[in-house]
Motif scaffolding. Sequence first.
Motif, PDB file in Angstrom:
ATOM      1  N   ILE A 118      71.633  49.161  29.841  1.00  0.00           N
ATOM      2  CA  ILE A 118      72.129  48.350  31.518  1.00  0.00           C
ATOM      3  C   ILE A 118      70.911  49.751  32.440  1.00  0.00           C
ATOM      4  N   ILE A 119      70.241  48.965  33.249  1.00  0.00           N
ATOM      5  CA  ILE A 119      69.735  50.104  34.000  1.00  0.00           C
ATOM      6  C   ILE A 119      70.430  50.285  35.256  1.00  0.00           C
ATOM      7  N   LEU A 120      70.536  51.074  35.841  1.00  0.00           N
ATOM      8  CA  LEU A 120      71.564  51.109  37.602  1.00  0.00           C
ATOM      9  C   LEU A 120      70.628  52.691  38.417  1.00  0.00           C
ATOM     10  N   ALA A 121      70.085  52.145  39.297  1.00  0.00           N
ATOM     11  CA  ALA A 121      68.929  52.663  40.234  1.00  0.00           C
ATOM     12  C   ALA A 121      69.355  53.299  41.640  1.00  0.00           C
ATOM     13  N   ALA A 122      69.067  54.486  41.962  1.00  0.00           N
ATOM     14  CA  ALA A 122      69.404  54.972  43.075  1.00  0.00           C
ATOM     15  C   ALA A 122      68.342  53.888  44.255  1.00  0.00           C
ATOM     16  N   ASP A 123      68.604  53.765  45.405  1.00  0.00           N
ATOM     17  CA  ASP A 123      68.163  52.919  46.499  1.00  0.00           C
ATOM     18  C   ASP A 123      65.805  53.006  46.935  1.00  0.00           C
ATOM     19  N   HIS A 124      65.852  54.920  46.195  1.00  0.00           N
ATOM     20  CA  HIS A 124      65.525  55.271  46.603  1.00  0.00           C
ATOM     21  C   HIS A 124      64.229  55.969  45.088  1.00  0.00           C
ATOM     22  N   ALA A 125      64.754  55.134  44.036  1.00  0.00           N
ATOM     23  CA  ALA A 125      64.136  55.551  42.985  1.00  0.00           C
ATOM     24  C   ALA A 125      62.718  54.063  42.306  1.00  0.00           C
ATOM     25  N   SER A 126      61.822  54.324  42.465  1.00  0.00           N
ATOM     26  CA  SER A 126      60.469  54.067  41.882  1.00  0.00           C
ATOM     27  C   SER A 126      60.304  54.378  40.661  1.00  0.00           C
ATOM     28  N   PHE A 127      58.949  53.079  40.103  1.00  0.00           N
ATOM     29  CA  PHE A 127      58.254  52.834  38.349  1.00  0.00           C
ATOM     30  C   PHE A 127      57.646  52.958  38.098  1.00  0.00           C
ATOM     31  N   ALA A 128      56.648  53.533  36.762  1.00  0.00           N
ATOM     32  CA  ALA A 128      55.668  53.179  36.908  1.00  0.00           C
ATOM     33  C   ALA A 128      55.032  53.745  35.229  1.00  0.00           C
ATOM     34  N   LEU A 129      54.125  52.938  35.042  1.00  0.00           N
ATOM     35  CA  LEU A 129      53.157  53.213  34.122  1.00  0.00           C
ATOM     36  C   LEU A 129      51.929  53.963  34.149  1.00  0.00           C
ATOM     37  N   PRO A 130      51.783  55.421  34.933  1.00  0.00           N
ATOM     38  CA  PRO A 130      50.717  55.790  34.960  1.00  0.00           C
ATOM     39  C   PRO A 130      49.486  56.103  33.698  1.00  0.00           C
ATOM     40  N   GLU A 131      49.898  55.738  31.971  1.00  0.00           N
ATOM     41  CA  GLU A 131      48.848  56.030  30.975  1.00  0.00           C
ATOM     42  C   GLU A 131      47.822  55.896  31.655  1.00  0.00           C
ATOM     43  N   ILE A 132      47.492  55.055  32.120  1.00  0.00           N
ATOM     44  CA  ILE A 132      45.818  54.111  32.408  1.00  0.00           C
ATOM     45  C   ILE A 132      45.310  55.292  32.768  1.00  0.00           C
ATOM     46  N   THR A 133      46.042  56.114  34.071  1.00  0.00           N
ATOM     47  CA  THR A 133      45.158  56.681  35.551  1.00  0.00           C
ATOM     48  C   THR A 133      44.482  58.238  33.780  1.00  0.00           C
ATOM     49  N   SER A 134      45.073  58.042  32.776  1.00  0.00           N
ATOM     50  CA  SER A 134      45.393  59.432  31.776  1.00  0.00           C
ATOM     51  C   SER A 134      44.050  58.968  30.516  1.00  0.00           C
ATOM     52  N   GLY A 135      43.871  58.118  31.064  1.00  0.00           N
ATOM     53  CA  GLY A 135      42.752  57.300  29.539  1.00  0.00           C
ATOM     54  C   GLY A 135      43.594  56.939  28.375  1.00  0.00           C
ATOM     55  N   THR A 136      45.108  56.960  28.363  1.00  0.00           N
ATOM     56  CA  THR A 136      46.357  56.885  26.765  1.00  0.00           C
ATOM     57  C   THR A 136      46.761  55.819  27.163  1.00  0.00           C
ATOM     58  N   VAL A 137      47.749  55.257  26.580  1.00  0.00           N
ATOM     59  CA  VAL A 137      48.648  54.238  26.108  1.00  0.00           C
ATOM     60  C   VAL A 137      49.777  54.193  26.231  1.00  0.00           C
ATOM     61  N   ALA A 138      50.816  53.546  27.356  1.00  0.00           N
ATOM     62  CA  ALA A 138      52.543  53.859  26.925  1.00  0.00           C
ATOM     63  C   ALA A 138      52.515  52.603  26.055  1.00  0.00           C
ATOM     64  N   ASP A 139      52.461  53.311  24.751  1.00  0.00           N
ATOM     65  CA  ASP A 139      53.126  52.595  23.748  1.00  0.00           C
ATOM     66  C   ASP A 139      54.278  51.844  23.049  1.00  0.00           C
ATOM     67  N   ALA A 140      54.617  52.632  23.500  1.00  0.00           N
ATOM     68  CA  ALA A 140      56.469  51.802  24.164  1.00  0.00           C
ATOM     69  C   ALA A 140      56.362  51.136  24.563  1.00  0.00           C
ATOM     70  N   ALA A 141      56.406  51.474  26.389  1.00  0.00           N
ATOM     71  CA  ALA A 141      56.227  50.326  26.792  1.00  0.00           C
ATOM     72  C   ALA A 141      55.704  49.261  26.934  1.00  0.00           C
ATOM     73  N   SER A 142      54.522  49.146  26.090  1.00  0.00           N
ATOM     74  CA  SER A 142      53.604  48.236  25.911  1.00  0.00           C
ATOM     75  C   SER A 142      53.877  46.958  25.012  1.00  0.00           C
ATOM     76  N   ILE A 143      55.252  47.485  24.481  1.00  0.00           N
ATOM     77  CA  ILE A 143      56.289  46.689  23.003  1.00  0.00           C
ATOM     78  C   ILE A 143      57.471  45.902  24.197  1.00  0.00           C
ATOM     79  N   LYS A 144      57.857  47.246  24.798  1.00  0.00           N
ATOM     80  CA  LYS A 144      59.121  46.555  25.488  1.00  0.00           C
ATOM     81  C   LYS A 144      59.328  45.778  26.396  1.00  0.00           C
ATOM     82  N   LEU A 145      57.975  45.926  27.910  1.00  0.00           N
ATOM     83  CA  LEU A 145      58.515  45.601  28.963  1.00  0.00           C
ATOM     84  C   LEU A 145      58.198  44.551  29.124  1.00  0.00           C
ATOM     85  N   PRO A 146      56.558  43.908  28.743  1.00  0.00           N
ATOM     86  CA  PRO A 146      56.139  42.244  28.879  1.00  0.00           C
ATOM     87  C   PRO A 146      57.674  41.473  28.057  1.00  0.00           C
ATOM     88  N   LYS A 147      58.626  42.089  27.487  1.00  0.00           N
ATOM     89  CA  LYS A 147      60.373  41.147  26.818  1.00  0.00           C
ATOM     90  C   LYS A 147      60.896  41.516  27.683  1.00  0.00           C
TER      91      LYS A 147
END
Length: 260
Positions: A118-147
């Motif tokens: 379960i994910i609860l968020a503060a109203d000012h929370a923000s989310f991103a996967l910036p790995e692309i800008t560092s030339g690498t892959v967000a491996d676990a997120a690439s598996i989980k997030l599209p699901k």
Amino acid sequence: MTSPVKTRREGAVLEITLDRPKANAIDLQTSRLLGETFAAFRDDPDLRVAIITGEGSKFFCPGWDLKAAADGDDVDGDYGVGGFGGLQELRDMNKPVIAAVNGICCGGGLELALSADIILAADHASFALPEITSGTVADAASIKLPKRIPYHIAMEMLFTGRWLDAEEANRWGFVNRIHAADDLMAQAWDMARKLASGPPLVFAAIKEIVRDSEDSKFQDAMNRITKRQLKTVDVLYGSEDNAEGARAFTEKRDPVWKGR
């Protein structure tokens, strides 16, 4: 030197706080400590629910500590039991985990949050996967997030590294609820106490069924359940708690769960 992982225990609830100024980034030592903490929670029969959060109001966790990496921390080093962040690869984690996202949540920090139930968020929370800008892959997120969220939104995040605010994350079903920042932890504890009063053997069975059936055909998964081939299901169906639930219903009273 203070520990980067702090814990607070109240009854059957364990609060785990990532505390590494300035941004709560995770290095190898911190990942190992998180793994030890989550494993101890998993194995403690008196603990039923965990909350993971970050210290302060600006950062939940930005993921991997790039400064530590520049100073010699091996990005492919030993993250400890449970893999990076101690949770996403931890075997047999059959207890509910709540992520209370109190600020910036990106990269490996987002992958840590995705490992919660379960994910609860503060109203000012923000989310991103910036790995692309560092030339690498967000491996676990690439598996989980599209699901977890619409495929096209997940792929846009992975391809572009763009940020989602709490409102958009909630709209896509990324988070369960948004709360005012000063009320986030109170709400997380309210939910944790509610879950802690529930049937632990049922929670364990739910989590194993969800994991086991993720890539299974429906009937194959149902067959494993009905034949009691999953350990948690077998324990549940032969338990005192299973009988207690039926008795409490017929006696019109609240059940008393013993976890056995």
